[in-house]
Design a protein around this motif. Sequence first.
Motif, short mmCIF file in Angstrom:
data_model
loop_
_atom_site.label_atom_id
_atom_site.label_comp_id
_atom_site.label_asym_id
_atom_site.label_seq_id
_atom_site.Cartn_x
_atom_site.Cartn_y
_atom_site.Cartn_z
N GLY A 272 0.83 -1.34 0.14
CA GLY A 272 0.03 0.06 0.14
C GLY A 272 0.87 1.27 -0.01
O GLY A 272 2.02 1.20 0.00
N PRO A 273 0.30 2.43 -0.14
CA PRO A 273 0.90 3.82 -0.34
C PRO A 273 1.59 4.23 1.07
O PRO A 273 2.97 4.73 0.75
CB PRO A 273 -0.32 4.66 -0.60
CG PRO A 273 -1.46 3.74 -0.92
CD PRO A 273 -1.38 2.59 -0.22
N GLN A 274 1.01 4.02 2.09
CA GLN A 274 2.15 4.25 3.31
C GLN A 274 3.56 3.54 3.34
O GLN A 274 4.35 4.03 3.33
CB GLN A 274 1.41 4.02 4.63
CG GLN A 274 1.99 4.49 5.75
CD GLN A 274 1.02 4.34 7.14
OE1 GLN A 274 -0.05 4.64 7.05
NE2 GLN A 274 1.88 4.58 8.16
N ASN A 275 3.40 2.28 3.13
CA ASN A 275 4.66 1.36 3.03
C ASN A 275 5.47 1.77 2.22
O ASN A 275 6.68 1.81 2.27
CB ASN A 275 4.21 -0.24 3.10
CG ASN A 275 3.56 -0.70 4.26
OD1 ASN A 275 3.59 0.03 5.46
ND2 ASN A 275 2.80 -1.78 4.07
N PHE A 276 4.90 2.27 0.98
CA PHE A 276 5.76 2.29 -0.31
C PHE A 276 6.33 3.76 -0.02
O PHE A 276 7.73 3.94 -0.20
CB PHE A 276 4.76 2.62 -1.54
CG PHE A 276 5.80 3.16 -2.61
CD1 PHE A 276 6.66 1.99 -3.73
CD2 PHE A 276 5.63 4.38 -3.10
CE1 PHE A 276 7.36 2.50 -4.72
CE2 PHE A 276 6.54 4.77 -4.18
CZ PHE A 276 7.22 4.08 -4.95
N VAL A 277 5.55 4.85 0.53
CA VAL A 277 6.29 6.15 0.77
C VAL A 277 7.50 5.94 1.60
O VAL A 277 8.42 6.49 1.76
CB VAL A 277 5.24 7.15 0.90
CG1 VAL A 277 5.76 8.51 1.56
CG2 VAL A 277 4.62 7.45 -0.05
N GLU A 278 6.95 5.32 2.82
CA GLU A 278 7.87 5.13 4.02
C GLU A 278 9.36 4.54 3.54
O GLU A 278 10.46 4.81 3.91
CB GLU A 278 7.39 4.08 5.14
CG GLU A 278 6.28 5.27 5.84
CD GLU A 278 5.60 4.37 6.92
OE1 GLU A 278 5.80 3.06 6.95
OE2 GLU A 278 4.92 4.82 7.83
N ALA A 279 9.04 3.38 2.78
CA ALA A 279 10.29 2.61 1.90
C ALA A 279 11.10 3.63 1.41
O ALA A 279 12.38 3.76 1.26
CB ALA A 279 9.90 1.37 1.50
N TRP A 280 10.25 4.36 0.53
CA TRP A 280 10.89 5.38 -0.62
C TRP A 280 11.98 6.47 0.24
O TRP A 280 13.07 6.64 0.02
CB TRP A 280 9.94 6.02 -1.44
CG TRP A 280 10.57 6.70 -2.75
CD1 TRP A 280 11.38 6.89 -3.02
CD2 TRP A 280 9.63 7.46 -3.34
NE1 TRP A 280 11.63 7.72 -4.35
CE2 TRP A 280 10.42 8.00 -4.41
CE3 TRP A 280 8.15 7.66 -3.38
CZ2 TRP A 280 9.90 9.17 -5.45
CZ3 TRP A 280 7.64 8.67 -4.31
CH2 TRP A 280 8.65 9.15 -5.44
N ILE A 281 11.11 6.91 1.27
CA ILE A 281 11.92 8.18 2.00
C ILE A 281 13.01 7.50 2.80
O ILE A 281 14.08 8.06 2.76
CB ILE A 281 10.79 8.70 3.10
CG1 ILE A 281 9.59 9.64 2.48
CG2 ILE A 281 11.43 9.48 3.95
CD1 ILE A 281 8.62 10.08 3.38
N ASP A 282 13.04 6.42 3.25
CA ASP A 282 13.87 5.88 4.40
C ASP A 282 15.19 5.52 3.17
O ASP A 282 16.27 5.84 3.61
CB ASP A 282 13.37 4.46 4.97
CG ASP A 282 12.66 4.85 6.06
OD1 ASP A 282 12.54 6.01 6.56
OD2 ASP A 282 11.83 4.09 6.68
N HIS A 283 14.95 5.05 2.10
CA HIS A 283 16.11 4.63 1.24
C HIS A 283 16.73 6.01 0.71
O HIS A 283 17.91 5.98 0.47
CB HIS A 283 15.37 3.99 -0.17
CG HIS A 283 16.55 3.68 -1.08
ND1 HIS A 283 17.51 2.74 -1.10
CD2 HIS A 283 16.53 4.39 -2.39
CE1 HIS A 283 18.24 2.81 -2.11
NE2 HIS A 283 17.96 3.85 -3.04
N GLU A 284 15.91 7.09 0.47
CA GLU A 284 16.40 8.14 -0.26
C GLU A 284 17.24 9.03 1.07
O GLU A 284 18.20 9.84 0.73
CB GLU A 284 15.62 9.08 -0.81
CG GLU A 284 15.00 8.51 -2.06
CD GLU A 284 15.74 8.61 -3.15
OE1 GLU A 284 16.60 9.22 -3.39
OE2 GLU A 284 15.81 7.27 -4.00
N ALA A 285 17.00 8.82 2.10
CA ALA A 285 17.39 9.49 3.34
C ALA A 285 18.83 9.04 3.58
O ALA A 285 19.46 9.76 4.32
CB ALA A 285 16.50 9.33 4.54
#
Length: 102
Positions: A71-84
């Motif tokens: 889902g969107p929340q998991n996707f965005v959290e993974a994306w942010i954590d990766h890019e951070a």
Amino acid sequence: MKDDYIREEITWDGITIEIGWSPEYFSIGNGKTMGHLEVRSIAPDREPLPMTETGYRSHWMTPEEMNEYGGPQNFVEAWIDHEAQTPAWMEAKTKRAQLELF
């Protein structure tokens, strides 16, 4: 955001983020659709995020791809954590944290 978006809010590193997901934004044929994801920082407004200097990011993906993340929340959290973890984000975060004298 369009009215048919699924909307969620998360907090990451003290920033409130609004996530909008429209799984059937438009048809790509053969019964398949393309979904649209919008990510924006809302408190503070337009606060930079690891994947956007402006606090807003638009991203296209299929609902099947989104489902792989749960889902969107998991996707965005993974994306942010990766890019951070990127050197560019770490440097930008350090510069924002320092007081500029000139």
